[in-house]
Design an enzyme around this catalytic site. Structure first.
Site, mmCIF file in Angstrom:
data_model
loop_
_atom_site.group_PDB
_atom_site.id
_atom_site.type_symbol
_atom_site.label_atom_id
_atom_site.label_comp_id
_atom_site.label_asym_id
_atom_site.label_seq_id
_atom_site.Cartn_x
_atom_site.Cartn_y
_atom_site.Cartn_z
ATOM 1 N N MET A 1 14.126 -3.977 54.493
ATOM 2 C CA MET A 1 15.150 -3.349 55.327
ATOM 3 C C MET A 1 14.916 -1.851 55.392
ATOM 4 O O MET A 1 14.896 -1.180 54.362
ATOM 5 C CB MET A 1 16.552 -3.616 54.755
ATOM 6 C CG MET A 1 16.989 -5.060 54.813
ATOM 7 S SD MET A 1 18.569 -5.321 53.962
ATOM 8 C CE MET A 1 18.016 -5.318 52.239
ATOM 9 N N GLY B 1 3.953 -8.163 60.495
ATOM 10 C CA GLY B 1 3.493 -8.664 61.782
ATOM 11 C C GLY B 1 4.639 -9.095 62.670
ATOM 12 O O GLY B 1 4.442 -9.935 63.554
ATOM 13 N N TYR C 1 6.474 -4.434 66.074
ATOM 14 C CA TYR C 1 5.610 -3.356 65.608
ATOM 15 C C TYR C 1 4.136 -3.701 65.869
ATOM 16 O O TYR C 1 3.839 -4.677 66.551
ATOM 17 C CB TYR C 1 5.930 -3.040 64.149
ATOM 18 C CG TYR C 1 7.376 -2.649 63.982
ATOM 19 C CD1 TYR C 1 7.895 -1.533 64.650
ATOM 20 C CD2 TYR C 1 8.254 -3.427 63.227
ATOM 21 C CE1 TYR C 1 9.233 -1.195 64.552
ATOM 22 C CE2 TYR C 1 9.602 -3.090 63.128
ATOM 23 C CZ TYR C 1 10.087 -1.968 63.791
ATOM 24 O OH TYR C 1 11.420 -1.635 63.713
#
Length: 356
Positions: free
Chosen positions: A24, A177, A181
């Protein structure tokens, strides 16, 4: 019957239970050069009762940073600062993996020390929307398309950050992954418009993810290497055209590498069938951050009993409840999460949530 509170061998790393703290972003790296602070040390140490802690996304390079105040892992100072975190977690009996996250096209020059830099991506496709920066909300800008040689250099950045993570005392690394991003951007048809070996066909679009995983596994050992995926996730202006095809194809290539775990996060509804297919394909430890997570919903724990996952990862529940395994075992009570303090700020809403 296996339960969430039973230990598990994670490719040689012994975990006390099957409850993971999901990665997070908290944007608390206020130290010089975006090093983590003593508050970050305390934050992770408080949550060491997790079977496995997976850190917030850590950028492997300057332009890999996507948001203000996120931590790096590409200098000697970063390594020394993260060593304090891993020492504190290990002293309490915990295990911790570093999530390596290159944000790709999600970033802005105003958050970097050299504002002449541009974000990089598989293709020069500007994300829709705006990004929070130190100067307020700003429109995304067009990223620079990576050359073939630069793609190899970025793979090297992942390797360097992963080696740095091991030097800093982490038990392993998780390659990000997911969530729109850089690795995810190579997978997806609306962000990867390339016509060379890194784009176009399914085989070419999964190549970057596979090559990063191979290179990192060779550098630090496959048992200390993992990957996170988020099938069907539209976050950060992603639009997957072939979710049911691309992810099984990717996991087919990851499976022979002997990775420590595969971490699937269910963000979009309707993709449980993809989750189940990936679970069937992947023979090592399977971590699931399910869409069903909630403070009164123990369906997430039953995923382990049903064999759908080996480990279940919790996000906001762990953010607000540092002793979450004990609370789950007792069916609560749970502290509510304060959304106003999720990102940025200092200790309020970070290290002041009470334990039982």
């Amino acid at each position: 019957m296996t339960t969430a509170f039973d230990p598990i061998d994670l490719s040689g790393t012994q975990l006390a239970n099957r409850i993971a703290m999901a990665p997070m972003t908290r944007s608390r790296a206020h130290g010089e050069g975006l090093t983590v602070t003593e508050s970050v040390v305390e934050y992770y140490a408080q949550r060491a009762s997790a079977g496995l802690i997976i850190t917030e996304g850590i950028q492997p390079s300057v332009v890999g940073q996507g948001y203000p105040y996120t931590p790096g892992l590409h200098t000697a100072e970063h390594v020394a600062a993260w060593r304090k975190v891993t020492d504190a977690v290990h002293a309490k009996g915990g295990k911790i993996f570093a999530q390596i996250m290159h944000a790709g096209r999600i970033g802005h020059p105003s958050i970097w020390p050299d504002q002449e830099l541009l974000s990089v991506a598989p293709s020069a496709v500007t994300p829709a929307g705006q990004l929070y920066t130190g100067e307020g909300m700003q429109d995304f800008i067009a990223p620079r398309e990576l050359t073939a040689d630069e793609i190899l250099s970025v793979i090297g950045e992942f390797v360097h950050a992963s080696r740095s993570a091991i030097e800093a005392g982490f038990d392993g690394v998780e390659l990000h992954g997911a969530n729109g991003y850089l690795i995810h951007q190579f997978l997806t048809t609306n962000t990867n418009l390339r016509t060379d070996e890194w784009g176009g066909s399914v085989e070419n679009r999964i190549r970057f993810a596979v090559e990063v995983a191979k290179a990192v596994a060779e550098a630090i050992g496959p048992e200390r290497t993992a990957m996170r995926l988020s099938p069907g996730n539209p976050y950060n202006d992603m639009a997957e055209a072939d979710t049911e095809v691309i992810y099984p194809a990717l996991v087919k290539e990851l499976e022979p590498l002997g990775l420590g775990y595969l971490h699937v996060t269910e963000v979009a509804p309707g993709f449980r069938d993809v989750t189940l297919a990936l679970r069937k394909q992947f023979s090592s430890t399977f971590i699931l951050n399910p869409l069903t997570e909630g403070p009164t919903d123990h369906e997430a724990l039953s995923l382990i009993e049903d064999g759908i996952a080996d480990i279940v990862a919790f996000g906001q529940l762990f953010l607000a409840n540092p002793d979450l395994p004990a609370r789950l075992k007792n069916a609560g009570p749970y502290n509510p999460a304060d959304g106003a303090t999720f990102f940025g700020g200092h200790d309020e809403g970070y290290i002041d949530y009470p334990s039982l």
